[in-house]
Design a protein around this motif. Structure first.
Motif, mmCIF file in Angstrom:
data_model
loop_
_atom_site.group_PDB
_atom_site.id
_atom_site.type_symbol
_atom_site.label_atom_id
_atom_site.label_comp_id
_atom_site.label_asym_id
_atom_site.label_seq_id
_atom_site.Cartn_x
_atom_site.Cartn_y
_atom_site.Cartn_z
ATOM 1 N N ALA A 323 37.339 47.594 34.522
ATOM 2 C CA ALA A 323 36.354 46.728 33.871
ATOM 3 C C ALA A 323 34.946 47.000 34.384
ATOM 4 O O ALA A 323 33.966 46.825 33.648
ATOM 5 C CB ALA A 323 36.725 45.265 34.078
ATOM 6 N N ASP A 324 34.820 47.421 35.654
ATOM 7 C CA ASP A 324 33.498 47.782 36.185
ATOM 8 C C ASP A 324 32.889 48.930 35.381
ATOM 9 O O ASP A 324 31.670 49.007 35.212
ATOM 10 C CB ASP A 324 33.607 48.186 37.659
ATOM 11 N N ARG A 325 33.748 49.837 34.895
ATOM 12 C CA ARG A 325 33.254 51.004 34.151
ATOM 13 C C ARG A 325 33.025 50.685 32.673
ATOM 14 O O ARG A 325 32.061 51.161 32.077
ATOM 15 C CB ARG A 325 34.240 52.167 34.289
ATOM 16 N N THR A 326 33.905 49.891 32.085
ATOM 17 C CA THR A 326 33.811 49.639 30.644
ATOM 18 C C THR A 326 32.979 48.415 30.296
ATOM 19 O O THR A 326 32.546 48.261 29.157
ATOM 20 C CB THR A 326 35.219 49.436 30.053
ATOM 21 N N GLY A 327 32.763 47.533 31.277
ATOM 22 C CA GLY A 327 32.151 46.240 30.986
ATOM 23 C C GLY A 327 33.227 45.211 30.666
ATOM 24 O O GLY A 327 34.348 45.566 30.288
ATOM 25 N N VAL A 374 42.518 38.861 33.935
ATOM 26 C CA VAL A 374 42.155 37.964 35.031
ATOM 27 C C VAL A 374 41.086 38.546 35.944
ATOM 28 O O VAL A 374 40.090 37.876 36.267
ATOM 29 C CB VAL A 374 43.413 37.565 35.829
ATOM 30 N N ALA A 375 41.248 39.777 36.412
ATOM 31 C CA ALA A 375 40.265 40.357 37.331
ATOM 32 C C ALA A 375 38.881 40.490 36.680
ATOM 33 O O ALA A 375 37.865 40.130 37.295
ATOM 34 C CB ALA A 375 40.757 41.700 37.858
ATOM 35 N N PRO A 376 38.769 40.996 35.452
ATOM 36 C CA PRO A 376 37.445 41.036 34.819
ATOM 37 C C PRO A 376 36.835 39.657 34.601
ATOM 38 O O PRO A 376 35.617 39.499 34.675
ATOM 39 C CB PRO A 376 37.733 41.729 33.479
ATOM 40 N N LEU A 377 37.663 38.655 34.340
ATOM 41 C CA LEU A 377 37.144 37.307 34.167
ATOM 42 C C LEU A 377 36.472 36.830 35.452
ATOM 43 O O LEU A 377 35.349 36.303 35.425
ATOM 44 C CB LEU A 377 38.287 36.367 33.761
ATOM 45 N N THR A 378 37.150 37.013 36.578
ATOM 46 C CA THR A 378 36.569 36.597 37.854
ATOM 47 C C THR A 378 35.282 37.360 38.153
ATOM 48 O O THR A 378 34.280 36.780 38.593
ATOM 49 C CB THR A 378 37.575 36.833 38.985
ATOM 50 N N ALA A 379 35.297 38.661 37.916
ATOM 51 C CA ALA A 379 34.106 39.471 38.182
ATOM 52 C C ALA A 379 32.934 39.030 37.321
ATOM 53 O O ALA A 379 31.785 38.977 37.783
ATOM 54 C CB ALA A 379 34.421 40.944 37.927
ATOM 55 N N THR A 380 33.193 38.678 36.068
ATOM 56 C CA THR A 380 32.122 38.277 35.163
ATOM 57 C C THR A 380 31.547 36.924 35.554
ATOM 58 O O THR A 380 30.334 36.687 35.424
ATOM 59 C CB THR A 380 32.640 38.236 33.715
ATOM 60 N N VAL A 381 32.400 36.016 36.026
ATOM 61 C CA VAL A 381 31.915 34.724 36.511
ATOM 62 C C VAL A 381 30.928 34.925 37.661
ATOM 63 O O VAL A 381 29.835 34.339 37.679
ATOM 64 C CB VAL A 381 33.097 33.844 36.966
ATOM 65 N N LEU A 382 31.288 35.764 38.626
ATOM 66 C CA LEU A 382 30.421 35.985 39.785
ATOM 67 C C LEU A 382 29.142 36.710 39.398
ATOM 68 O O LEU A 382 28.075 36.457 39.969
ATOM 69 C CB LEU A 382 31.183 36.789 40.847
ATOM 70 N N ALA A 383 29.253 37.630 38.436
ATOM 71 C CA ALA A 383 28.086 38.416 38.043
ATOM 72 C C ALA A 383 27.101 37.640 37.188
ATOM 73 O O ALA A 383 25.968 38.088 36.993
ATOM 74 C CB ALA A 383 28.549 39.658 37.289
ATOM 75 N N SER A 384 27.511 36.487 36.678
ATOM 76 C CA SER A 384 26.665 35.751 35.739
ATOM 77 C C SER A 384 25.724 34.756 36.410
ATOM 78 O O SER A 384 24.938 34.105 35.723
ATOM 79 C CB SER A 384 27.546 35.004 34.724
ATOM 80 N N VAL A 385 25.787 34.631 37.745
ATOM 81 C CA VAL A 385 24.923 33.698 38.474
ATOM 82 C C VAL A 385 24.308 34.411 39.660
ATOM 83 O O VAL A 385 24.705 35.518 40.024
ATOM 84 C CB VAL A 385 25.713 32.459 38.958
#
Length: 485
Positions: A323-327, A374-385
């Motif tokens: 997900a880090d590579r694809t978004g 699940v892992a991309p969801l968590t990463a996106t939550v942290l990256a959004s703030v």
């Protein structure tokens, strides 16, 4: 600066303590569903009582988990963690000895309070204790061992229910706590957050938990159609409105409204609500379907659910890297679609269902979807703030997932037309299960659509998750804020 090295004896004791503590709560959240049919038979409980056996725990955990993390930061992470472990064990003992459904439900609510104290504290202790060079490896080991515990949970629960009895699902927590608490007091250094200030938002926490409890009660008892149920539902909505009002006007709110100014953060939490509502309903009903309708023993039913968690444990870190590579947009769109397909495949699971031909294919697709999501969801939550609010954002996301799950467990039997004694009739339960799975699939489709429409690639250099291995199916992993250093 924290200076404990992972290879030192003290470092190993700290890791053991945090794994034991978090495993208590994680195991309990996964094994209880398997025990529900036997609990119902032994205590002569209705379906509503079984729903409350799950939801009483989730109400207090979801409502108080943000407050639990704040208490640890202010008064000492070790102190609050140990308090949570002891509280959780005492409530577990009461669960194991409960002679009636009412006492069991009350004890489960007390258990949730203990879980809200110890769950945020286990990871916070690692980040506050270990040297920065060892912190990421310690977090990896902690999350890996926790994932193993989550994978073993349904199997262990099934074995206990089929052997010593369902009460041991709860009583097992007592010896674990007797081991964990003394180790923590002897080997784990105390730590606080010097940035913690202001008053605790106790009113906000109470209003949030009260709103969840009242709305859950109204949904579970809605079949009665009484005036009392309508008044309870109205009171729950009023408590929710009061909660929003309090959070908007307090100087130090538990849930700062301005965090939702981030469109990305709001979108990901909407996705979370949809997918974890579906997951909550799915795992609650599937554990019953396998035993009541398919005729599986508790051990067989618990073992049957193992592939989903095992896939998450094995591949969640790789999913996060991909997900880090694809978004995040692609995995948050595709993951719910896979899970929706799995729930439709579960329609094949009926009387005499074969594991390899009917159950396993659905659970493998379910596991693949959860791995993707699940892992991309968590990463996106942290990256959004902002990085400074990462711990708060993670806590909100975790609480949202648990709240969605408990409301789904309350509402789904109502929407599927399950009567109060449905779990005692294989025919009636199977028919209602077949109505419930498409509802769960529909919630996932909504989540997928929200992700496709609203989620975008985060800005470069944003915060990344430290918990890259994850096996818990009831909520996304918690992350703390900036590591102390």
């Amino acid at each position: 600066m924290p200076d404990v090295r992972l290879a030192s004896p003290r470092g190993k004791w700290i890791l053991l303590t945090t794994v034991l503590g978090s495993s208590m709560a994680m195991l309990d959240s996964t094994v209880v569903n398997v025990a529900l049919p036997r609990i119902g038979q032994d205590l002569d409980a209705s379906l509503a009582a079984l729903q409350w056996t799950v939801n009483a725990y989730m109400v207090t955990l979801a409502g108080l988990i943000l407050l639990g993390g704040s208490l640890g930061d202010r008064y000492g992470r070790r102190k609050i963690f140990v308090l949570g472990v002891v509280w959780f064990a005492a409530a577990s003992l009461l669960c194991g000895l409960a002679p009636t459904p009412g006492i069991l439900i009350a004890a489960r609510a007390l258990q949730g309070i203990g879980g809200a104290l110890l769950t945020p504290g286990s990871l916070a202790l690692i980040q506050a204790s270990f040297h920065p060079d060892d912190r990421s490896r310690a977090v990896g080991l902690w999350s890996g061992f926790g994932g193993i515990g989550a994978a073993v949970g349904p199997f262990l629960g099934g074995w206990l229910v089929a052997g010593p009895g369902w009460r041991w699902v709860f009583l097992l927590n007592v010896p674990v706590a007797l081991l964990c608490a003394p180790i923590a007091l002897r080997h784990v250094p105390e730590s606080t957050d010097h940035r913690a200030h202001g008053r605790f938002d106790v009113l906000g926490a109470v209003l949030g938990a009260l709103a969840l409890a009242l709305l859950t009660y109204a949904l579970i008892e809605a079949r009665a159609g009484s005036v009392a149920v309508a008044l309870t539902g109205a009171a729950g909505l009023a408590a929710a409105v009061a909660f929003v009002h309090v959070e908007r006007h307090r100087p130090d709110p538990m849930l700062p409204p301005d965090i939702f100014a981030s469109r990305q953060f709001t979108a990901v939490n909407l996705v979370t609500l949809c997918v974890y509502a579906a997951f909550g309903g799915f795992f609650f009903l599937t554990a019953l379907q396998l035993q009541v309708v398919a005729g599986y023993s508790p051990l067989a039913a618990g073992t049957a659910l193992l592939p989903t968690t095992a896939l998450m444990l094995l591949f969640s870190s790789r999913s996060g890297a991909l997900a880090d590579r694809t978004g995040p947009r692609l995995p948050l769109t595709v993951g719910p679609l896979l899970c929706a397909a799995a729930m439709l495949l579960m329609l094949r699971v009926g009387k005499g269902a074969g594991y390899l031909t009917d159950v396993l294919p659905a659970l493998l697709v379910m596991g693949a979807g959860m791995v993707t999501l699940v892992a991309p969801l968590t990463a996106t939550v942290l990256a959004s703030v902002d990085t400074a609010r990462a711990g708060l954002a993670s806590g909100i996301n975790n609480a949202a997932a648990r709240a969605a799950g408990l409301l789904a467990v309350a509402a789904l039997p109502l929407l599927a037309g399950m009567g109060p004694e449905a779990y005692r009739s294989p025919t009636a339960f199977d028919a209602a299960f077949d109505r419930a799975m498409p509802i769960c699939a529909g919630a996932l489709l909504v989540g997928s659509a929200v992700a496709f429409a609203l989620v975008r690639r985060p800005a470069p250099g944003c915060r990344r998750p430290e918990c890259r291995t994850h096996g818990n199916v009831t909520a996304p992993p918690l992350e703390t804020g900036r590591p102390p250093g």
